[in-house]
Design a protein around this motif. Structure first.
Motif, short mmCIF file in Angstrom:
data_model
loop_
_atom_site.label_atom_id
_atom_site.label_comp_id
_atom_site.label_asym_id
_atom_site.label_seq_id
_atom_site.Cartn_x
_atom_site.Cartn_y
_atom_site.Cartn_z
N GLY A 69 -21.84 12.24 17.57
CA GLY A 69 -23.12 11.71 18.01
C GLY A 69 -24.23 12.74 18.01
N SER A 70 -23.95 13.89 17.38
CA SER A 70 -24.91 14.99 17.23
C SER A 70 -25.27 15.68 18.53
N ASN A 71 -24.40 15.61 19.52
CA ASN A 71 -24.57 16.45 20.70
C ASN A 71 -24.10 17.86 20.35
N THR A 72 -24.85 18.86 20.78
CA THR A 72 -24.55 20.23 20.39
C THR A 72 -24.19 21.10 21.59
N ASN A 73 -23.48 22.16 21.28
CA ASN A 73 -23.10 23.13 22.29
C ASN A 73 -23.06 24.50 21.63
N TYR A 74 -23.43 25.53 22.38
CA TYR A 74 -23.53 26.87 21.81
C TYR A 74 -22.88 27.91 22.72
N ALA A 75 -22.37 28.95 22.09
CA ALA A 75 -21.96 30.12 22.85
C ALA A 75 -23.20 30.76 23.46
N THR A 76 -23.03 31.34 24.61
CA THR A 76 -24.16 31.96 25.31
C THR A 76 -24.84 33.03 24.44
N SER A 77 -24.03 33.74 23.66
CA SER A 77 -24.54 34.86 22.87
C SER A 77 -25.48 34.42 21.75
N VAL A 78 -25.43 33.15 21.35
CA VAL A 78 -26.26 32.69 20.24
C VAL A 78 -27.27 31.63 20.65
N LYS A 79 -27.19 31.19 21.90
CA LYS A 79 -28.08 30.11 22.35
C LYS A 79 -29.54 30.56 22.21
N GLY A 80 -30.34 29.68 21.64
CA GLY A 80 -31.75 29.98 21.43
C GLY A 80 -32.04 30.66 20.11
N ARG A 81 -31.01 31.12 19.43
CA ARG A 81 -31.20 31.78 18.12
C ARG A 81 -30.57 30.98 16.99
N PHE A 82 -29.44 30.33 17.28
CA PHE A 82 -28.72 29.57 16.26
C PHE A 82 -28.90 28.07 16.51
N THR A 83 -28.90 27.30 15.43
CA THR A 83 -28.98 25.84 15.53
C THR A 83 -27.95 25.21 14.61
N ILE A 84 -27.11 24.37 15.16
CA ILE A 84 -26.14 23.63 14.38
C ILE A 84 -26.67 22.22 14.13
N SER A 85 -26.44 21.73 12.92
CA SER A 85 -26.86 20.37 12.58
C SER A 85 -25.89 19.81 11.56
N ARG A 86 -25.96 18.50 11.35
CA ARG A 86 -25.07 17.88 10.38
C ARG A 86 -25.82 16.82 9.61
N ASP A 87 -25.40 16.65 8.36
CA ASP A 87 -25.93 15.60 7.49
C ASP A 87 -24.72 14.82 6.99
N ASN A 88 -24.45 13.70 7.63
CA ASN A 88 -23.25 12.94 7.28
C ASN A 88 -23.32 12.37 5.86
N ALA A 89 -24.52 12.11 5.39
CA ALA A 89 -24.66 11.59 4.03
C ALA A 89 -24.24 12.63 2.99
N LYS A 90 -24.36 13.90 3.36
CA LYS A 90 -23.99 14.99 2.45
C LYS A 90 -22.67 15.64 2.82
N ASN A 91 -22.00 15.08 3.84
CA ASN A 91 -20.73 15.66 4.30
C ASN A 91 -20.87 17.15 4.62
N THR A 92 -21.98 17.52 5.21
CA THR A 92 -22.28 18.95 5.40
C THR A 92 -22.73 19.23 6.83
N VAL A 93 -22.25 20.34 7.34
CA VAL A 93 -22.73 20.87 8.62
C VAL A 93 -23.40 22.21 8.34
N TYR A 94 -24.46 22.48 9.06
CA TYR A 94 -25.25 23.69 8.86
C TYR A 94 -25.25 24.54 10.13
N LEU A 95 -25.46 25.82 9.91
CA LEU A 95 -25.70 26.73 11.02
C LEU A 95 -26.90 27.58 10.65
#
Length: 115
Positions: free
Chosen positions: A54-80
């Motif tokens: 459902g595109s809910n995200t969670n991050y390690a404390t060390s990367v929060k605010g700097r990294f963003t995870i996302s997904r494109d289900n149409a492309k079968n791809t997850v990004y960081l």
């Protein structure tokens, strides 16, 4: 069976950015929770970020605010998307797909942050 292929790693100076991609084979990508892990030399593999079906995200404390995870289900791809990279972000980054009881890993992509 799901095969995961990561790309987008490389070398960058501190403060720089990289975007990692992980493309999955198969037609049921949207039913998997997708995660990124990393492993630095001499250290254990550690969690970086996750994104649910459902595109809910969670991050390690060390990367929060700097990294963003996302997904494109149409492309079968997850990004960081990784911004503000630090030398301590240097590691092999692995993509992970989970839908209990099944779990799959990619081969990893190297990220090196150095001046």
């Amino acid at each position: 069976q799901v095969q995961l292929v990561e790309s987008g790693g490389g070398s960058v100076q501190p403060g720089g950015s990289l975007r990692l991609s992980c493309t999955a084979s198969g037609s049921i990508f949207s039913t998997y929770v997708m995660l990124w892990y990393r492993q630095a030399p001499g250290k254990q593999r550690e969690f970086v970020a996750s994104i649910t079906t459902g595109s809910n995200t969670n991050y390690a404390t060390s990367v929060k605010g700097r990294f963003t995870i996302s997904r494109d289900n149409a492309k079968n791809t997850v990004y960081l998307q990784m911004n503000g990279l630090k030398p301590e972000d240097t590691a092999v980054y692995y993509c992970n797909a989970v839908r209990p009881p099944r779990e799959y890993w990619g081969q990893g992509t190297q990220v090196t942050v150095s001046s």
